[in-house]
Motif scaffolding. Structure first.
Motif, short mmCIF file in Angstrom:
data_model
loop_
_atom_site.label_atom_id
_atom_site.label_comp_id
_atom_site.label_asym_id
_atom_site.label_seq_id
_atom_site.Cartn_x
_atom_site.Cartn_y
_atom_site.Cartn_z
N PHE A 1 -21.08 -13.62 -56.11
CA PHE A 1 -21.86 -14.26 -55.07
C PHE A 1 -23.35 -14.08 -55.35
O PHE A 1 -23.73 -13.09 -55.99
CB PHE A 1 -21.52 -13.64 -53.72
N PRO A 2 -24.19 -14.99 -54.84
CA PRO A 2 -25.63 -14.76 -54.97
C PRO A 2 -25.99 -13.43 -54.31
O PRO A 2 -25.58 -13.17 -53.18
CB PRO A 2 -26.25 -15.94 -54.20
N GLY A 3 -26.73 -12.60 -55.01
CA GLY A 3 -27.08 -11.27 -54.47
C GLY A 3 -26.03 -10.22 -54.76
O GLY A 3 -26.17 -9.07 -54.34
N GLY A 4 -24.97 -10.59 -55.46
CA GLY A 4 -23.90 -9.64 -55.76
C GLY A 4 -24.03 -9.05 -57.15
O GLY A 4 -25.13 -8.99 -57.71
N VAL A 5 -22.90 -8.63 -57.72
CA VAL A 5 -22.91 -7.91 -58.98
C VAL A 5 -22.09 -8.61 -60.06
O VAL A 5 -21.56 -7.97 -60.97
CB VAL A 5 -22.38 -6.46 -58.77
N PHE B 1 -19.69 -10.97 -48.84
CA PHE B 1 -19.99 -12.38 -48.92
C PHE B 1 -18.82 -13.19 -48.35
O PHE B 1 -17.69 -12.72 -48.38
CB PHE B 1 -20.22 -12.76 -50.38
N GLY C 1 -26.62 -7.90 -51.85
CA GLY C 1 -25.68 -8.03 -50.75
C GLY C 1 -24.55 -7.02 -50.84
O GLY C 1 -24.27 -6.48 -51.91
N GLN D 1 -31.95 -8.34 -50.73
CA GLN D 1 -31.72 -8.87 -52.08
C GLN D 1 -30.30 -8.62 -52.56
O GLN D 1 -29.60 -9.52 -53.01
CB GLN D 1 -32.70 -8.23 -53.06
#
Lengths: 361, 361
Positions: free
Chosen positions: B158-162, A158, A155, A153
């Motif tokens: 990014f998706p799944g990032g912060v 990226f 990461g 979930q």
């Protein structure tokens, strides 16, 4: 500690070596607000001959410069910095342990301090520190396998990101996954990136280790393949990773690949008994065997770890584990053999022909 | 400055307000190495009535707690912290400028200091600071449009990032894109994420602003749509962003959408003269009009900016710009009208019925 400071209009001050002391920062210092900093991790070993050796420090200097560059931190003379670090080590040489597996951990750190201005802005003033700490082997009695928590979930890195730099911002967000993993009995996290492509996610790295997988290929000759993810910007270009690749290629008994690896391939190999070994590599842990990959739903991929085979290699006479073509009867433990071969180089038991930048202090 | 410290075994100390002073950190402090910190940005305004007002501070407290949570930093009592900030503002009230557009910028900062241990580990000891600085409007004479550099290679989030947290690690990597943009005459960066899907990349945010686009829809009735990217984890949940959405919905003369926006749509709208306005929003800049989107190859999407129309709205009598349904003859300048309406709330010219957490100090 070694320290030097830099100002936009003046460049670097002369470096100095002083007793360890607190760092005093203006509360606006950009490092505190915007994480403008980078660091390195390297080790110095004392050999049986009493000499101090740095393991491939040129690679650390290159990576340090790359990280600094990415964050617009000031550049430095890599040769000069390495000379300063060597001088620091000479002064502190009595603190370098001489037992095998022990070393001095070296932490260079470059931070954007301040002119006292609170906005995000290019670096005007920076400080560089190098601090040292004696360290023992992660596990004093041989190799001890750990479990990795498979994080899908949150990461770590990226495409288009900064996963190939050693900057603080890559580490802070790993604390929560690490905490989740600890609750499931895992010591580290394996980041698997959901990139929208099929195959169960792209295997990346652990937050402090690169990861390797020994897979027996399907098909008639059941070739062994040692796989690690490629340097595609998503993982840290580990110096131990690079060394392990060189050593393993020299062993001559397996194919060694840097290639994208999807989680489904690992699952499939494990189901058919073809996932033979998993281990992490890093300056801190060196080679860290893994005995399980644990999912969020607590299901687990059990990974074999043959302690006897590892011990066989650890007990090898110095200088023999890294030779190509071990005899046919020798047991398979790639992580054991790599550990022995790395120790041989780091403590000077063998000349490191393949690591020409291993440097005497 | 306001400060308090926290230890795992003791919890928070009593907060204190002291003269601004340097922060003394052990060189191992985790904030320096692993960027374990989060912060907030908020403003306090002085009204014509002489009263101090914080603009929606509850939202800052919530976001601060969310950021801290994501990095496993200690939680705090949000109501108590806000009370402490108010006390600090009362003491420093003479520093709060009373001209319209001026304010005190408030920077809460929470950092992981140390027990002196160099590994990545959960927070054991933390410090919280709040510092203040009087600030003027970004541009003293009305709204002055800027250019944004369209960054498609280096991503911000990014998706799944912060990307939805206010942590330093989200800012340091934006320095290089910012520098590249500066060289092309741009003051800020617009991050457009190449996520592998068609459409020229997903529009995100600027490194210190959320972004809005006023697009005239194709088709017969040529409806106006004000578009900003949704809170999908990739952008910071801006408090000015949220306020602008509420105000614009109240104007009643356009559709207001939070939806994914691909760069090709912007290009298409600009080509056909349907991209009418672009502006950023943030606590620091409030509403910042944009007059151009500049690509790496130096091609530029020119964005209209009608200064006369903006000035019309800025010169409106207090309390009138935010009313729904302006009269038919009034010129279109959404950024001008929003600026006037926000100032009205922040300086207390109107009761902020839609911003019920705007708080008197």
């Amino acid at each position: 500690m070694l320290q030097a400071s830099w100002r936009e209009e003046l460049g670097w001050t002369a470096p100095s070596i002083d007793p360890l002391s607190s760092v005093s920062l203006h509360p606006c210092a950009q490092v505190l607000h915007y994480a403008v900093q980078c660091f390195e991790g390297m080790k110095c070993y004392k050999g049986k001959d009493g000499r101090l050796r740095l393991f491939r420090p040129d690679m650390n200097m290159d990576r340090f410069a790359h990280s600094a560059d990415r964050l617009t931190l000031p550049q430095f003379d890599k040769v000069e910095l390495l000379e300063c670090i060597k001088e620091l080590l000479r002064i502190e040489r009595d603190w370098v342990p001489d037992e095998e597996g022990f070393s001095i951990y070296i932490r260079p750190l470059l931070i954007f301090v301040t002119h006292p201005f609170l906005g995000v802005c290019p670096t005007r003033e920076a400080m560089l520190f190098v601090i040292l700490s004696p360290v023992g082997p992660y596990f004093p009695s041989g190799l001890k396998p750990i479990k990795l928590y498979v994080e899908t979930q949150n990461g770590r890195a990226f495409p288009g990101g900064v996963g190939d730099t050693k900057i603080g911002g890559n580490y802070a967000p790993t604390l929560l996954p690490q905490l989740n993993g600890t609750q499931l009995g895992c010591s580290q996290v394996l980041f698997v990136l959901q990139d929208g492509n099929p195959g169960g996610g792209l295997v990346g790295e652990s937050s402090s280790m690169n990861v390797f997988f020994l897979i027996q290929q399907d098909g008639e000759n059941r070739e062994l393949e040692l796989v690690t993810p490629p340097l595609d910007g998503l993982i840290l270009p580990g110096i131990t990773r690079d060394s392990v690749l060189t050593l393993a290629r020299g062993f001559g008994n397996m194919k060694v690949s840097e290639r994208p690896l999807r989680f489904n391939e690992l699952e499939g190999a494990a189901e058919n008994g073809r996932l033979l070994e998993v281990f992490g590599t890093g300056t801190a842990c060196m080679v860290q065997p893994v005995m399980g990959l644990v999912m969020k739903d607590q299901t687990e991929i059990v990974v074999p770890f043959n302690n006897e085979a590892a011990e066989y290699w650890l007990a090898k006479p110095p200088g023999t584990a890294g030779l190509p073509h071990s005899s046919a009867g020798e047991p398979l433990s790639v992580c054991g053999r790599l550990t022995r071969a790395l120790l041989d180089v780091q403590h000077g038991h063998v000349d490191s022909k393949c690591f020409d930048s291993t440097q005497a202090v």
